[in-house]
Design an enzyme around this catalytic site. Structure first.
Site, mmCIF file in Angstrom:
data_model
loop_
_atom_site.group_PDB
_atom_site.id
_atom_site.type_symbol
_atom_site.label_atom_id
_atom_site.label_comp_id
_atom_site.label_asym_id
_atom_site.label_seq_id
_atom_site.Cartn_x
_atom_site.Cartn_y
_atom_site.Cartn_z
ATOM 1 N N LEU A 154 -21.060 0.941 -4.166
ATOM 2 C CA LEU A 154 -22.354 0.889 -3.588
ATOM 3 C C LEU A 154 -22.416 2.253 -2.939
ATOM 4 C CD1 LEU A 154 -21.755 -2.660 -2.095
ATOM 5 C CD2 LEU A 154 -23.619 -1.819 -3.550
ATOM 6 N N SER A 160 -13.332 -4.479 1.022
ATOM 7 C CA SER A 160 -14.108 -3.915 -0.159
ATOM 8 C C SER A 160 -15.816 -3.965 -0.059
ATOM 9 C CB SER A 160 -13.619 -3.974 -1.592
ATOM 10 O OG SER A 160 -14.063 -3.084 -2.497
ATOM 11 N N TYR A 200 1.002 -1.254 0.111
ATOM 12 C CA TYR A 200 0.211 -0.037 0.086
ATOM 13 C C TYR A 200 1.004 1.281 -0.013
ATOM 14 C CZ TYR A 200 -4.107 -3.014 1.403
ATOM 15 O OH TYR A 200 -5.006 -3.906 1.345
#
Length: 350
Positions: A245, A238, A53
């Site tokens: 969403l 997620s 990351y």
């Protein structure tokens, strides 16, 4: 805040796990500090990161998320023992990380030492294998024509897993990690590691984190059943389908600074007509329930039997506050019925 035991460990973790993969590209150190403060104030004690990351992963920012968290830990040493920190060793494929090689005992040891240094901590609570060395039906490869299990060299994979466990055991024995877990793996992967742990006298994995949401529920019920029966914590990542969403990508919208405006390593494989259609209906259900679409998706995820803690992420404090509040929402029977009608029509939107 509710707390649950993390698999076969004795760790008590919050219903919410704070995901950090935006820290370093979309978020600064100052942003991260503010998110940590808000999360801790709400009772969150569970933090997830990874050596690769922030995302989208690249050579220039590799390791920066761990560095940001490490900077926070260095300034908040008294808080270290009150939080559960998870990180992950990257698998094969990223050329700038150990020349893109697979996970081995040797590479795991190197990666772990580097993560410990970046995080300014003497130990990792849960050290995870970010993805298996073999090709698995994840990251858009879950459709029947995307992977071929007949090409897997089982003996080679088992040998590789044994080697990985040597590295895990060495790290456990040295006190560098307290527990270990899996990520982006399958029922066979879990089964193989459980058997090999018994053979090699290595403590069992305590958790697995896989992608899971209203648009992507391939693990339910089969893999989640296995986790429940084998006392392995199931941690959805997620749960908002990379923000889809929330409804913010409806009709091709790309809000400035949002994740879908950035280069995607795997492409926008989640942007499918079925997912868009399902999301539109979930947005309407949320409106009728008087909550936001993100809160609907997170509240649904939390109540799935077998889910231990849900990994959430945010780029703004407003988003984080909204998402944390979702875990205090109880969906009505009518809302559940509406969700189920859409879910049954679109069990995998992408």
């Amino acid at each position: 805040m509710k707390f649950n035991i993390l698999g076969s460990s004795s760790l008590k973790v919050s219903d919410i796990c704070l995901g950090t993969m935006t820290w370093g590209i979309q978020n600064t150190q100052q942003d991260a500090d503010a998110q940590m403060a808000m999360a801790l104030d709400a009772g969150v004690n569970f933090i997830d990161t990874a050596e690769m990351y922030p995302v989208p992963p690249n050579a220039d920012t590799y390791g920066d998320t761990e560095r940001i968290i490490g900077n926070w830990i260095a300034r908040n040493q008294d808080a270290r023992n009150n939080i559960v920190v998870m990180t992950k060793v990257a698998g094969a494929g990223l050329k700038y990380i150990r020349e893109g090689g697979p996970i081995t005992a040797s590479s795991l040891t190197t990666a772990l030492d580097e993560s410990l240094a970046r995080l300014h901590t003497d130990y990792i609570d849960v050290y995870q294998l970010h993805w298996p060395n073999r090709v698995t039906p994840h990251f858009g490869k879950h459709w029947p024509d995307s992977t071929d299990p007949t090409t897997i060299d089982r003996d080679k994979e088992i040998s590789g897993m044994r080697n990985i466990l040597k590295g895990i055991k060495a790290a456990l024995d040295a006190g560098k990690i307290r527990h270990w877990g899996l990520s982006d793996d399958t029922p066979w992967g879990i089964h193989a590691f459980l058997r090999l742990c018994a053979e090699e006298n290595v403590p069992l994995p305590v958790s697995i984190q896989n992608e899971f949401s209203l648009l992507h529920a391939k693990d339910w019920p089969y893999l989640i059943e296995m986790c429940q029966c084998e006392n392995i914590a199931y941690l959805p990542w997620s749960p908002l389908a990379t923000g889809m969403l929330s409804g913010k990508y409806h009709n091709g919208a790309r809000p400035e600074g949002s994740r879908w405006t950035l280069a995607q390593r795997m492409g926008l494989f989640r942007d499918q007509p079925a997912a868009q259609s399902a999301t539109e209906q979930y947005v309407h259900i949320a409106e009728n329930a008087g909550i936001t679409p993100s809160q609907l998706a997170l509240a649904w995820c939390q109540q799935v039997p077998g889910v231990t803690s849900t990994i959430i992420g945010a780029t703004t404090l407003k988003q984080l506050s909204e998402n944390i509040a979702a875990f205090d929402i109880t969906l009505s029977d009518n809302t559940f019925n509406d969700i189920n009608n859409v879910f049954k029509a679109y069990p995998m939107g992408f």
